[in-house]
Motif scaffolding. Sequence first.
Motif, short mmCIF file in Angstrom:
data_model
loop_
_atom_site.label_atom_id
_atom_site.label_comp_id
_atom_site.label_asym_id
_atom_site.label_seq_id
_atom_site.Cartn_x
_atom_site.Cartn_y
_atom_site.Cartn_z
N VAL A 3 0.83 -1.19 0.00
CA VAL A 3 0.00 0.00 0.00
C VAL A 3 0.86 1.25 0.00
CG1 VAL A 3 -1.99 -1.09 1.06
CG2 VAL A 3 -0.31 -0.01 2.51
N ASP A 4 2.20 1.07 0.05
CA ASP A 4 3.11 2.21 -0.01
C ASP A 4 2.92 2.94 -1.32
OD1 ASP A 4 4.14 1.46 2.41
OD2 ASP A 4 5.83 0.37 1.55
N GLY A 5 2.68 4.23 -1.25
CA GLY A 5 2.55 5.02 -2.45
C GLY A 5 1.20 4.89 -3.14
N PHE A 6 0.29 4.10 -2.59
CA PHE A 6 -1.03 3.95 -3.20
C PHE A 6 -1.79 5.26 -3.09
CE2 PHE A 6 -5.60 3.25 -2.49
CZ PHE A 6 -5.95 2.74 -3.73
N ALA A 7 -2.34 5.69 -4.21
CA ALA A 7 -3.19 6.88 -4.22
C ALA A 7 -4.39 6.56 -5.12
CB ALA A 7 -2.44 8.08 -4.75
N LEU A 8 -5.55 6.92 -4.66
CA LEU A 8 -6.77 6.67 -5.40
C LEU A 8 -6.93 7.71 -6.51
CD1 LEU A 8 -9.26 4.77 -5.18
CD2 LEU A 8 -10.36 6.60 -3.89
N ALA A 9 -7.23 7.27 -7.72
CA ALA A 9 -7.49 8.19 -8.82
C ALA A 9 -8.70 9.06 -8.48
CB ALA A 9 -7.72 7.42 -10.12
N PRO A 10 -8.65 10.35 -8.80
CA PRO A 10 -9.75 11.26 -8.44
C PRO A 10 -11.12 10.83 -8.96
CG PRO A 10 -7.84 12.50 -9.20
CD PRO A 10 -7.53 11.05 -9.43
N ALA A 11 -11.19 10.17 -10.09
CA ALA A 11 -12.49 9.74 -10.63
C ALA A 11 -13.23 8.83 -9.66
CB ALA A 11 -12.29 9.02 -11.97
N ARG A 34 -29.11 2.90 -10.28
CA ARG A 34 -29.70 1.96 -11.23
C ARG A 34 -29.25 0.53 -10.97
NH1 ARG A 34 -27.75 4.45 -16.77
NH2 ARG A 34 -25.85 4.45 -15.51
N PHE A 35 -28.10 0.38 -10.28
CA PHE A 35 -27.50 -0.95 -10.13
C PHE A 35 -26.82 -1.09 -8.77
CE2 PHE A 35 -26.87 0.64 -14.46
CZ PHE A 35 -27.66 -0.25 -15.18
N PRO A 36 -26.90 -2.27 -8.13
CA PRO A 36 -25.98 -2.56 -7.03
C PRO A 36 -24.60 -2.78 -7.66
CG PRO A 36 -27.40 -4.46 -7.45
CD PRO A 36 -27.83 -3.37 -8.39
N TRP A 37 -23.59 -2.02 -7.22
CA TRP A 37 -22.35 -1.97 -7.99
C TRP A 37 -21.19 -1.64 -7.05
CZ3 TRP A 37 -22.53 1.36 -13.05
CH2 TRP A 37 -21.29 1.38 -13.68
N LEU A 38 -20.24 -2.54 -6.99
CA LEU A 38 -19.02 -2.30 -6.22
C LEU A 38 -17.83 -2.20 -7.16
CD1 LEU A 38 -19.55 -4.75 -3.22
CD2 LEU A 38 -19.87 -2.26 -3.23
N VAL A 39 -16.86 -1.42 -6.74
CA VAL A 39 -15.61 -1.28 -7.49
C VAL A 39 -14.48 -1.67 -6.54
CG1 VAL A 39 -14.09 0.28 -8.77
CG2 VAL A 39 -16.58 0.62 -8.85
N LEU A 40 -13.60 -2.55 -7.01
CA LEU A 40 -12.44 -3.00 -6.24
C LEU A 40 -11.19 -2.37 -6.85
CD1 LEU A 40 -13.32 -6.80 -6.06
CD2 LEU A 40 -13.93 -5.01 -4.44
N ILE A 41 -10.41 -1.69 -6.03
CA ILE A 41 -9.19 -1.04 -6.50
C ILE A 41 -8.01 -1.60 -5.71
CG2 ILE A 41 -8.01 1.15 -6.88
CD1 ILE A 41 -11.34 1.93 -6.21
N PRO A 42 -7.16 -2.42 -6.35
CA PRO A 42 -6.00 -2.94 -5.62
C PRO A 42 -5.15 -1.78 -5.08
CG PRO A 42 -6.30 -4.15 -7.66
CD PRO A 42 -7.24 -2.97 -7.72
N ARG A 43 -4.76 -1.90 -3.83
CA ARG A 43 -3.94 -0.87 -3.19
C ARG A 43 -2.47 -1.14 -3.48
NH1 ARG A 43 -6.97 -2.66 1.12
NH2 ARG A 43 -5.04 -3.09 2.18
N VAL A 44 -2.13 -1.14 -4.76
CA VAL A 44 -0.77 -1.37 -5.23
C VAL A 44 -0.43 -0.20 -6.15
CG1 VAL A 44 0.77 -2.92 -6.48
CG2 VAL A 44 -1.09 -3.87 -5.10
N SER A 45 0.59 0.51 -5.84
CA SER A 45 0.95 1.71 -6.59
C SER A 45 1.33 1.40 -8.04
CB SER A 45 2.13 2.39 -5.88
OG SER A 45 2.48 3.57 -6.56
N GLY A 46 0.81 2.22 -8.96
CA GLY A 46 1.22 2.18 -10.36
C GLY A 46 0.68 1.03 -11.18
N VAL A 47 -0.24 0.25 -10.66
CA VAL A 47 -0.73 -0.93 -11.38
C VAL A 47 -1.90 -0.53 -12.29
CG1 VAL A 47 -1.84 -3.18 -11.08
CG2 VAL A 47 0.01 -2.50 -9.58
N THR A 48 -1.79 -0.92 -13.57
CA THR A 48 -2.86 -0.63 -14.53
C THR A 48 -3.46 -1.89 -15.15
OG1 THR A 48 -1.27 -0.33 -16.32
CG2 THR A 48 -1.94 1.65 -15.10
N GLU A 49 -2.81 -3.02 -15.02
CA GLU A 49 -3.30 -4.27 -15.62
C GLU A 49 -3.22 -5.40 -14.59
OE1 GLU A 49 -4.63 -4.29 -18.53
OE2 GLU A 49 -3.85 -2.44 -19.39
N ILE A 50 -4.10 -6.38 -14.73
CA ILE A 50 -4.11 -7.51 -13.80
C ILE A 50 -2.78 -8.24 -13.82
CG2 ILE A 50 -5.15 -9.78 -13.38
CD1 ILE A 50 -7.86 -8.52 -14.17
#
Length: 143
Positions: A3-11, A34-50
């Motif tokens: 989680v070091d350096g993790f920052a949430l994108a403003p969107a 309109r929908f039950p909807w969750l978003v999961l954001i890995p707390r890993v800095s700089g990650v854009t792909e699985i």
Amino acid sequence: MSVDGFALAPAFEAGSVFVADGDLCQVRLQDDARFPWLVLIPRVSGVTEIDHLSPADRARLMEEVVRAGQRVRAMGEAVGRPVDKLNVAALGNVTAQLHVHVVGRRRDDGLWPDPVWGRPGARPWEPALRERLRALAARQSEL
């Protein structure tokens, strides 16, 4: 996992509310009634792909996606709209930071069978209901 350096994108701050931190991901409730909807954001800095995640973190992500699906189903029940189908996707076309959407769909929702992403018509949850769903998602199952 880091989680070091993790920052949430403003969107994410603009369109969702914090639910909880899981082992790997921050869990957020998408503010779209309109929908039950969750978003999961890995707390890993700089990650854009699985595939940027370690094998262990990829496994953690999948487990958290499954648990999020259980929460989304519970949220649908709570608002009287049981989920017919879970849509799970990691798109990243608009917000590059790796995130996974877990969306509860119904055959009678206004966008069925089309995808929900990027479609106009989102409306925020009523504040009291948003808080109820946020709390339900936070306690539904162990994060």
